[in-house]
Design an enzyme around this catalytic site. Sequence first.
Site, PDB file in Angstrom:
ATOM      1  N   SER A   7       0.855  -1.191   0.000  1.00 42.15           N
ATOM      2  CA  SER A   7       0.000   0.000   0.000  1.00 42.15           C
ATOM      3  C   SER A   7       0.884   1.231   0.000  1.00 42.15           C
ATOM      4  CB  SER A   7      -0.890   0.008   1.244  1.00 42.15           C
ATOM      5  OG  SER A   7      -1.371   1.322   1.447  1.00 42.15           O
ATOM      6  N   HIS A  32      -1.551  -1.372  -4.058  1.00 39.50           N
ATOM      7  CA  HIS A  32      -2.770  -0.915  -3.378  1.00 39.50           C
ATOM      8  C   HIS A  32      -2.774   0.609  -3.267  1.00 39.50           C
ATOM      9  CE1 HIS A  32      -6.135  -1.762  -0.567  1.00 39.50           C
ATOM     10  NE2 HIS A  32      -5.668  -0.768   0.177  1.00 39.50           N
ATOM     11  N   ASP A  34      -4.840   3.789  -1.841  1.00 40.63           N
ATOM     12  CA  ASP A  34      -5.870   4.172  -0.871  1.00 40.63           C
ATOM     13  C   ASP A  34      -6.439   5.542  -1.232  1.00 40.63           C
ATOM     14  OD1 ASP A  34      -6.035   2.034   1.105  1.00 40.63           O
ATOM     15  OD2 ASP A  34      -3.912   2.462   1.400  1.00 40.63           O
ATOM     16  N   MET A  36      -9.039   8.416  -0.370  1.00 36.46           N
ATOM     17  CA  MET A  36      -9.827   8.910   0.779  1.00 36.46           C
ATOM     18  C   MET A  36     -10.340  10.312   0.484  1.00 36.46           C
ATOM     19  SD  MET A  36      -7.399   7.743   3.919  1.00 36.46           S
ATOM     20  CE  MET A  36      -6.470   6.197   3.900  1.00 36.46           C
ATOM     21  N   HIS A  65      -8.649   1.115  -3.540  1.00 32.68           N
ATOM     22  CA  HIS A  65      -9.520   0.956  -2.374  1.00 32.68           C
ATOM     23  C   HIS A  65     -10.200   2.301  -2.131  1.00 32.68           C
ATOM     24  CE1 HIS A  65      -9.492   0.354   2.321  1.00 32.68           C
ATOM     25  NE2 HIS A  65     -10.704   0.442   1.834  1.00 32.68           N
ATOM     26  N   MET A  67     -12.261   4.740  -0.297  1.00 34.54           N
ATOM     27  CA  MET A  67     -12.841   5.101   1.002  1.00 34.54           C
ATOM     28  C   MET A  67     -13.511   6.457   0.819  1.00 34.54           C
ATOM     29  SD  MET A  67      -9.609   3.810   3.232  1.00 34.54           S
ATOM     30  CE  MET A  67      -8.570   3.763   1.792  1.00 34.54           C
ATOM     31  N   MET A 136     -11.271  -5.199   6.398  1.00 31.08           N
ATOM     32  CA  MET A 136     -10.454  -4.197   7.091  1.00 31.08           C
ATOM     33  C   MET A 136     -10.124  -4.720   8.490  1.00 31.08           C
ATOM     34  SD  MET A 136      -9.901  -1.776   5.006  1.00 31.08           S
ATOM     35  CE  MET A 136      -8.918  -0.817   6.169  1.00 31.08           C
ATOM     36  N   GLY A 141      -8.578   4.831   7.209  1.00 34.83           N
ATOM     37  CA  GLY A 141      -8.248   6.257   7.282  1.00 34.83           C
ATOM     38  C   GLY A 141      -6.762   6.525   7.440  1.00 34.83           C
ATOM     39  N   PHE A 142      -6.066   5.619   8.103  1.00 37.04           N
ATOM     40  CA  PHE A 142      -4.659   5.880   8.403  1.00 37.04           C
ATOM     41  C   PHE A 142      -3.838   4.591   8.345  1.00 37.04           C
ATOM     42  CE2 PHE A 142      -7.361   8.874  10.597  1.00 37.04           C
ATOM     43  CZ  PHE A 142      -6.831  10.092  10.168  1.00 37.04           C
ATOM     44  N   GLY A 144      -0.431   2.417   9.750  1.00 37.48           N
ATOM     45  CA  GLY A 144       0.285   2.260  11.013  1.00 37.48           C
ATOM     46  C   GLY A 144      -0.568   2.013  12.237  1.00 37.48           C
ATOM     47  N   ASP A 174      -6.465  -5.833   5.121  1.00 35.51           N
ATOM     48  CA  ASP A 174      -5.830  -4.510   5.073  1.00 35.51           C
ATOM     49  C   ASP A 174      -5.839  -3.879   6.461  1.00 35.51           C
ATOM     50  OD1 ASP A 174      -4.946  -1.985   4.345  1.00 35.51           O
ATOM     51  OD2 ASP A 174      -6.699  -1.492   3.119  1.00 35.51           O
ATOM     52  N   SER A 197       2.764   0.332   6.165  1.00 33.14           N
ATOM     53  CA  SER A 197       3.913   0.718   6.985  1.00 33.14           C
ATOM     54  C   SER A 197       4.939  -0.409   7.095  1.00 33.14           C
ATOM     55  CB  SER A 197       3.459   1.204   8.361  1.00 33.14           C
ATOM     56  OG  SER A 197       2.583   0.295   8.944  1.00 33.14           O
TER      57      SER A 197
END
Length: 238
Positions: A7, A32, A34, A36, A65, A67, A136, A141-142, A144, A174, A197
Site C-alpha cells: 500500500s 494498493h 488508498d 480517501m 480501495h 474510502m 479491514m 483512514g490511516f 500504522g 488490510d 507501513s
Amino acid sequence: MVELVPSILSADFARLAEEIAAAEQGGGTVIHCDVMDGHFVPNITIGPPVVASLRKTTKLPLDCHLMIENPDNFIPAFADAGADWVSVHYEACRHLHRSLELIAHHGMQPAVVLNPATRVDLIRDILPMVHHVLIMSVNPGFGGQKFIQFSLDKIRALARMRQELGLAFRIEVDGGVAHDTVARVVQAGADLLVAGSAVFAAGNAEENARMLLAAAREAAGEGPVPAAGTGAREGSRA
Ligand code: DX5
Ligand code: ZN
C-alpha cells in the site's frame, strides 16, 4: 497462492515510482492505492490523476480501495485512469449491487470492503459478483494502526462461506499486516495481504517486502519466493 499487495499510503509520495519499483523487486505483485475523501474517512489522499500517473510507472495491477462517499460518481474516472481492481465499502454504498455492476461494466474487477464492525454474512448474496472481499483489520483512514484481532474470525467465516457456496473470490486483508500478524492472517484464510507501513515506513522497502512475503508463504505452507531474475515461474513444469 498468497500475494503481497504493498500500500503506497506509507510510501514517500515524492518518490512513488521508485518506491513501487522497490516493493515490486521485493515480491509485491499488486499495488494498493488508498483513495480517501475526508468524508467517509477522516483523511484525504489521492484520486484518479495520481492513479493515471502510477499507471505509467508499473505494469502491476492497481488495486484502488475507495474510502469515499458516492463511489459510483468516480468509477468511470478510475477506469480511465487505468485502475484494474476497484473496491467499494459496504458502508458507503446504498446500492451495492449497482456499484459492483458499474465497476465490472467499466472493465475492472469489482470488490467489496467491510469495516471492522460490519458482519461478513451481510454480503453473502452478492459474493458471486466479486473478484475479492477486503476485510479491514483496522478502521480505515490511516496507516500504522494496530491490527484488530477479531478480524481473524471474520476471515475464517468468509473462507468457510466461500467453500460452502463453491466460489473462488479472493480474500484480502488490510490494516496492521506486519511481521507479527501475517502468519495468523494467512492461516485464517487470507491470500491478498495489503501492507503499508510494514513495507514503506522504515528501512529498505525491497527487503521489507521480501521478508514479509517470505513469512506469509511459510505460514501458507508454500515454497520460498523465487529470487528475482532467475526465470522461475509459478506453475512451470520443472
Ligand atoms: C488504511 C488503508 C490501508 C493502509 C494500511 O485505511 O486502507 O491500506 O495503508 O496501512 P498499514 O499496513 O500500515 O496498517
Ligand atoms: Zn487500503
